[in-house]
Structures are given as C-alpha cells and as structure tokens.
Design a protein around this motif. Structure first.
Motif, PDB file in Angstrom:
ATOM      1  N   VAL A  53      -0.820  -1.308  -2.744  1.00 16.65           N
ATOM      2  CA  VAL A  53      -0.671  -2.749  -2.555  1.00 16.65           C
ATOM      3  C   VAL A  53      -0.324  -3.367  -3.907  1.00 16.65           C
ATOM      4  CG1 VAL A  53      -1.795  -4.905  -1.900  1.00 16.65           C
ATOM      5  CG2 VAL A  53      -2.291  -2.805  -0.639  1.00 16.65           C
ATOM      6  N   THR A  54       0.724  -4.188  -3.935  1.00 12.66           N
ATOM      7  CA  THR A  54       1.147  -4.851  -5.165  1.00 12.66           C
ATOM      8  C   THR A  54       1.269  -6.350  -4.916  1.00 12.66           C
ATOM      9  OG1 THR A  54       2.386  -2.882  -5.865  1.00 12.66           O
ATOM     10  CG2 THR A  54       2.916  -4.969  -6.953  1.00 12.66           C
ATOM     11  N   LEU A  55       0.648  -7.136  -5.773  1.00 13.28           N
ATOM     12  CA  LEU A  55       0.698  -8.592  -5.688  1.00 13.28           C
ATOM     13  C   LEU A  55       1.432  -9.121  -6.908  1.00 13.28           C
ATOM     14  CD1 LEU A  55      -3.077  -9.222  -4.812  1.00 13.28           C
ATOM     15  CD2 LEU A  55      -1.199  -8.737  -3.222  1.00 13.28           C
ATOM     16  N   THR A  56       2.312 -10.095  -6.690  1.00 12.44           N
ATOM     17  CA  THR A  56       3.084 -10.674  -7.783  1.00 12.44           C
ATOM     18  C   THR A  56       3.093 -12.195  -7.656  1.00 12.44           C
ATOM     19  OG1 THR A  56       4.521  -8.730  -7.775  1.00 12.44           O
ATOM     20  CG2 THR A  56       5.296 -10.649  -8.988  1.00 12.44           C
ATOM     21  N   THR A  57       2.967 -12.879  -8.786  1.00 11.82           N
ATOM     22  CA  THR A  57       3.001 -14.341  -8.795  1.00 11.82           C
ATOM     23  C   THR A  57       4.355 -14.828  -9.275  1.00 11.82           C
ATOM     24  OG1 THR A  57       2.197 -14.523 -11.063  1.00 11.82           O
ATOM     25  CG2 THR A  57       0.530 -14.372  -9.325  1.00 11.82           C
TER      26      THR A  57
ATOM     27  N   ALA B  28      -3.072 -12.934   6.088  1.00  7.99           N
ATOM     28  CA  ALA B  28      -4.322 -13.606   5.707  1.00  7.99           C
ATOM     29  C   ALA B  28      -5.516 -12.647   5.695  1.00  7.99           C
ATOM     30  CB  ALA B  28      -4.579 -14.797   6.619  1.00  7.99           C
ATOM     31  N   PRO B  29      -5.686 -11.774   6.708  1.00  8.58           N
ATOM     32  CA  PRO B  29      -6.807 -10.822   6.647  1.00  8.58           C
ATOM     33  C   PRO B  29      -6.750  -9.890   5.434  1.00  8.58           C
ATOM     34  CG  PRO B  29      -5.997 -10.984   8.888  1.00  8.58           C
ATOM     35  CD  PRO B  29      -5.026 -11.746   8.026  1.00  8.58           C
ATOM     36  N   LEU B  30      -5.529  -9.453   5.055  1.00 10.98           N
ATOM     37  CA  LEU B  30      -5.410  -8.575   3.892  1.00 10.98           C
ATOM     38  C   LEU B  30      -5.804  -9.316   2.621  1.00 10.98           C
ATOM     39  CD1 LEU B  30      -4.551  -5.985   2.453  1.00 10.98           C
ATOM     40  CD2 LEU B  30      -2.205  -6.865   2.437  1.00 10.98           C
ATOM     41  N   LEU B  31      -5.304 -10.543   2.443  1.00 12.47           N
ATOM     42  CA  LEU B  31      -5.623 -11.302   1.239  1.00 12.47           C
ATOM     43  C   LEU B  31      -7.105 -11.666   1.187  1.00 12.47           C
ATOM     44  CD1 LEU B  31      -2.501 -13.635   0.950  1.00 12.47           C
ATOM     45  CD2 LEU B  31      -2.969 -11.493  -0.261  1.00 12.47           C
ATOM     46  N   ARG B  32      -7.700 -11.965   2.339  1.00 12.30           N
ATOM     47  CA  ARG B  32      -9.143 -12.258   2.358  1.00 12.30           C
ATOM     48  C   ARG B  32      -9.954 -11.029   1.980  1.00 12.30           C
ATOM     49  NH1 ARG B  32      -8.099 -15.725   6.965  1.00 12.30           N
ATOM     50  NH2 ARG B  32      -8.422 -13.951   8.367  1.00 12.30           N
ATOM     51  N   ALA B  33      -9.523  -9.866   2.455  1.00 10.16           N
ATOM     52  CA  ALA B  33     -10.231  -8.625   2.114  1.00 10.16           C
ATOM     53  C   ALA B  33     -10.150  -8.343   0.619  1.00 10.16           C
ATOM     54  CB  ALA B  33      -9.647  -7.457   2.906  1.00 10.16           C
TER      55      ALA B  33
ATOM     56  N   GLU C 151      -3.636   1.672  -5.992  1.00  8.31           N
ATOM     57  CA  GLU C 151      -3.590   2.673  -4.929  1.00  8.31           C
ATOM     58  C   GLU C 151      -4.906   2.601  -4.161  1.00  8.31           C
ATOM     59  OE1 GLU C 151      -3.111   6.254  -7.075  1.00  8.31           O
ATOM     60  OE2 GLU C 151      -1.093   5.788  -7.797  1.00  8.31           O
ATOM     61  N   ILE C 152      -4.809   2.604  -2.840  1.00  8.96           N
ATOM     62  CA  ILE C 152      -5.987   2.510  -1.990  1.00  8.96           C
ATOM     63  C   ILE C 152      -6.255   3.878  -1.380  1.00  8.96           C
ATOM     64  CG2 ILE C 152      -7.100   1.256  -0.125  1.00  8.96           C
ATOM     65  CD1 ILE C 152      -6.152  -0.541  -2.390  1.00  8.96           C
ATOM     66  N   GLY C 153      -7.448   4.416  -1.617  1.00  5.79           N
ATOM     67  CA  GLY C 153      -7.793   5.728  -1.099  1.00  5.79           C
ATOM     68  C   GLY C 153      -8.759   5.654   0.075  1.00  5.79           C
ATOM     69  N   ARG C 154      -9.365   6.784   0.375  1.00  7.40           N
ATOM     70  CA  ARG C 154     -10.287   6.827   1.503  1.00  7.40           C
ATOM     71  C   ARG C 154     -11.610   6.161   1.142  1.00  7.40           C
ATOM     72  NH1 ARG C 154     -14.447  10.208   1.063  1.00  7.40           N
ATOM     73  NH2 ARG C 154     -14.392  11.980  -0.364  1.00  7.40           N
ATOM     74  N   THR C 155     -12.423   5.924   2.148  1.00  4.04           N
ATOM     75  CA  THR C 155     -13.718   5.283   1.942  1.00  4.04           C
ATOM     76  C   THR C 155     -14.654   6.221   1.191  1.00  4.04           C
ATOM     77  OG1 THR C 155     -13.438   4.041   3.989  1.00  4.04           O
ATOM     78  CG2 THR C 155     -15.665   4.194   3.115  1.00  4.04           C
ATOM     79  N   ALA C 156     -15.400   5.669   0.235  1.00  9.70           N
ATOM     80  CA  ALA C 156     -16.354   6.466  -0.539  1.00  9.70           C
ATOM     81  C   ALA C 156     -17.441   7.018   0.379  1.00  9.70           C
ATOM     82  CB  ALA C 156     -16.981   5.598  -1.626  1.00  9.70           C
TER      83      ALA C 156
ATOM     84  N   THR D 260     -12.386  -3.181   2.299  1.00 11.45           N
ATOM     85  CA  THR D 260     -12.352  -2.563   3.632  1.00 11.45           C
ATOM     86  C   THR D 260     -11.173  -3.069   4.455  1.00 11.45           C
ATOM     87  OG1 THR D 260     -13.856  -4.264   4.487  1.00 11.45           O
ATOM     88  CG2 THR D 260     -14.857  -2.201   3.711  1.00 11.45           C
ATOM     89  N   GLY D 261     -10.160  -3.635   3.794  1.00 10.47           N
ATOM     90  CA  GLY D 261      -9.019  -4.196   4.519  1.00 10.47           C
ATOM     91  C   GLY D 261      -8.136  -3.125   5.126  1.00 10.47           C
ATOM     92  N   TYR D 262      -7.369  -3.541   6.150  1.00 13.06           N
ATOM     93  CA  TYR D 262      -6.429  -2.638   6.819  1.00 13.06           C
ATOM     94  C   TYR D 262      -5.055  -2.798   6.180  1.00 13.06           C
ATOM     95  CZ  TYR D 262      -3.489  -0.599  10.455  1.00 13.06           C
ATOM     96  OH  TYR D 262      -2.566   0.163  11.140  1.00 13.06           O
ATOM     97  N   VAL D 263      -4.445  -1.692   5.814  1.00 13.83           N
ATOM     98  CA  VAL D 263      -3.142  -1.720   5.143  1.00 13.83           C
ATOM     99  C   VAL D 263      -2.131  -0.957   5.992  1.00 13.83           C
ATOM    100  CG1 VAL D 263      -1.870  -1.190   3.043  1.00 13.83           C
ATOM    101  CG2 VAL D 263      -4.292  -1.792   2.901  1.00 13.83           C
TER     102      VAL D 263
END
Length: 341
Positions: A117-121, A85-90, A130-135, A157-160
C-alpha cells in the motif's frame, strides 16, 4: 572423561534445539512505545492511493471536487464508502507496536512483498509499506515500511485488494422500486407495458410478479465490470438487444438497454451487458454511460426477459410434462375402483 563429554554433547544439542525453536517463533516485541503506523497529517492530505495485491494493482486518485477515481478503470468514480474509506480508517487506527523480527529467514515466512500500500500527498509526501500475514498473537498484520529491513508488529487489520474492478463504484442507478409507475419491455418481437394503479400499489394481474422483479432489479442497478467504449464483445452483445423503460411517479424515466453474449457452449451462462440512460441530462448514469460499457450479473439478467415471448412464458410457464406410466403398467387396461356400497 566420558561423563564430561556426554554433558558437553547434551549442552550443545540443547543450545541447537533452542536456536531452532527461536527461529520458528516470532521474536518478542521491542519495548518501544506504541505509535501511529501512519502519520495522521499525511493521511489527512492523501491524494493518491496505490494498492498491489494478488498479482494485480489499482491506483485511486483524488481530483476536482474531491472525487476519487480509479485510474485503471477508465477514470470511473471509486467506491469510497465500501472500499476506500474502510482502508483509510484501518490505516488511521493502526498502531506500530514495535519490531516483530529482523531475522531474514523469519521475514521470508511473513508473506511480505506480495501486498503493498502506497499513500501520496499533493506536496509529494509518501508512505509505503508491505503488508504481511497476521502475527501469531493476533494483534494485526506484520508490516515492513519501505526501505526498512525489519518487520513491525502492528494492529492493522484492513482488507487490501489489488483488482481494479473491486475499487470502482458499481452503482449505476438507485431508486426505491415502489417509485416505479410503469415498466415497458421492448424487444425484436414487440413491446409490452405494465403499470401500477397508484403510488405504493402493486402491479395488477398475473404479470405482477415479473414486473415487480424487473422494477426491483433495475431500479437498484449495479455493474459487475467496466470496459472501454470500443470493446468488441460489448459491441457484439448490443447488436441484438432489448430495452426496459422504467417510468417513475416523479415524471423521470430510466431506460436500460441489455445485450446478451452467448457462452461458448449452450451450457454456459451468457455474458450480460447493460447501458443505462436517464431522462435528466445531469444524472450520473448518463456520464457513466459516456465513459464505459458495463457488464451486469447473470442472476439479474435472468430476472429480465429478453423478449416479449419470454415475458409471457415467465407469466404463464408451460405446464409440467405428464408423468410417464410405470413400466409395469404399460399396455394394461385401466379399471375403475368398485362403487362404494
């Protein structure tokens, strides 16, 4: 002429320095308007989440009854409340602030590709990034969408986490410790029971502290990992096991079987295995026990005596060794202090 050449050389050096500076910094964001990083309609219909990070990967799937499970962890229930839930909310809150950079050298330094992160319906729609470092401006993580060349500035800003162990729900049983009516430890050297005189009252006598610790640790029972039912280490650990039976004031019982696998050396902490069964056949603990073998934390294992002898030692620890006489006092006679006048 020399002055003209000097001016040209200075201009060339200045342009080169400016190019280096621009290469080392993030490019200015595009003027494109903000938009959602992930289409809200796709997020609402997600039935599979794939996560890759730190060299590991996890697959979470939504099944019958909207129950999420972790594929790599024997299809056990996912930790929706604390992880999914925290990941999807982020992702739901994340905004696309425009292009961060399209410079290949700059993109190499953003850490893209290591975390995906990959989401599929259910109907085949897909979102992957692809999630990289913070700008540098702290707005959020740099993100590169699947198939894109440029990196985006986002507010994500989610945690992966990629380790499947972090995604399954570790809770095996949860009930208030004060609901425990009695605690019974059974081991190879016998059995011992302690009971509360009434609901809400502490365990009586000098055993109170040990019994309270056992009731508290096992009523809220959490695993640290899940292994296949045919795991050889679990089988060996349970060859010499002990059980703790918790009887509750509502008439239900929880039986916890604990196996200990010694470390490679005497200094190593033993590996703790746990099985939980509930008197209610429909209780979730029974379904979990049928699917996997579980490990438990070492600190919790230390609170649970392995034998009746260990229980008694915990209740009445041996006295500390007597202090050795100081080296200068060895062999000297002892004199009583003079009487007070």
């Amino acid at each position: 002429m020399r002055t003209k050449n000097l001016l040209i050389a200075t201009l060339v050096l200045g342009l080169a320095a400016l190019a280096v500076l621009r290469l080392g910094r993030e490019e200015a964001p595009s003027a494109a308007p903000k938009s959602q990083l992930v289409d809200p309609g796709l997020l609402a219909a997600v039935t599979k989440v794939e996560v890759k990070a730190n060299g590991k990967s996890a697959t979470l799937e939504k099944g019958t009854g909207d129950v999420w499970t972790v594929k790599e962890k024997l299809g056990l229930p996912a930790d929706v409340e604390n992880r999914l839930a925290p990941l999807l909310r982020a992702l739901q809150k994340a905004e696309n602030l425009g292009v961060l950079t399209a410079n290949p050298k700059r993109i190499e330094r953003l850490g893209l590709g290591e975390t995906v992160v990959t989401l599929t319906t259910a109907d085949g729609r897909n979102w992957s990034a692809e999630i990289g470092r913070t700008a540098d401006d702290g707005s959020g993580s740099a993100v590169r969408l699947k198939g894109a060349k440029e990196a985006l500035r986002t507010t994500f800003t989610g945690y992966v986490e990629g380790d499947p162990t972090s995604w399954f729900d570790p809770l095996l049983h949860n009930k208030a410790p004060e609901e425990v009516k009695s605690v019974t430890l059974t081991a190879a050297d016998g059995s011992i029971t302690g009971a509360r005189p009434g609901k809400g009252q502490p365990f009586p006598g000098k055993e109170s502290g040990v019994l309270e610790s056992m009731a508290g640790g096992l009523s809220n029972l959490r695993a640290t990992d899940a292994l296949p039912k045919d795991d050889a280490s679990a089988k060996k650990a349970f060859e010499k096991s002990s059980t703790v039976k918790l009887e509750y004031f509502d008439g239900t019982t929880l039986t916890v079987t604990i196996g200990r696998l010694p470390g490679a050396t005497p200094a190593d902490q033993p590996k703790m295995f746990v099985r939980a069964s509930h008197s209610d056949p429909k209780h979730a603990a029974n379904a979990l026990a049928a699917k996997a073998e579980f490990t438990m934390s070492g600190w919790l294992g230390e609170q649970i005596p392995a034998t009746v002898a260990d229980f008694r030692k915990a209740v009445e620890p041996p006295p500390p060794p007597a202090e050795a006489p100081a080296q200068g006092d060895v062999g000297l006679p002892k004199f009583a202090p003079p009487a007070q006048k």
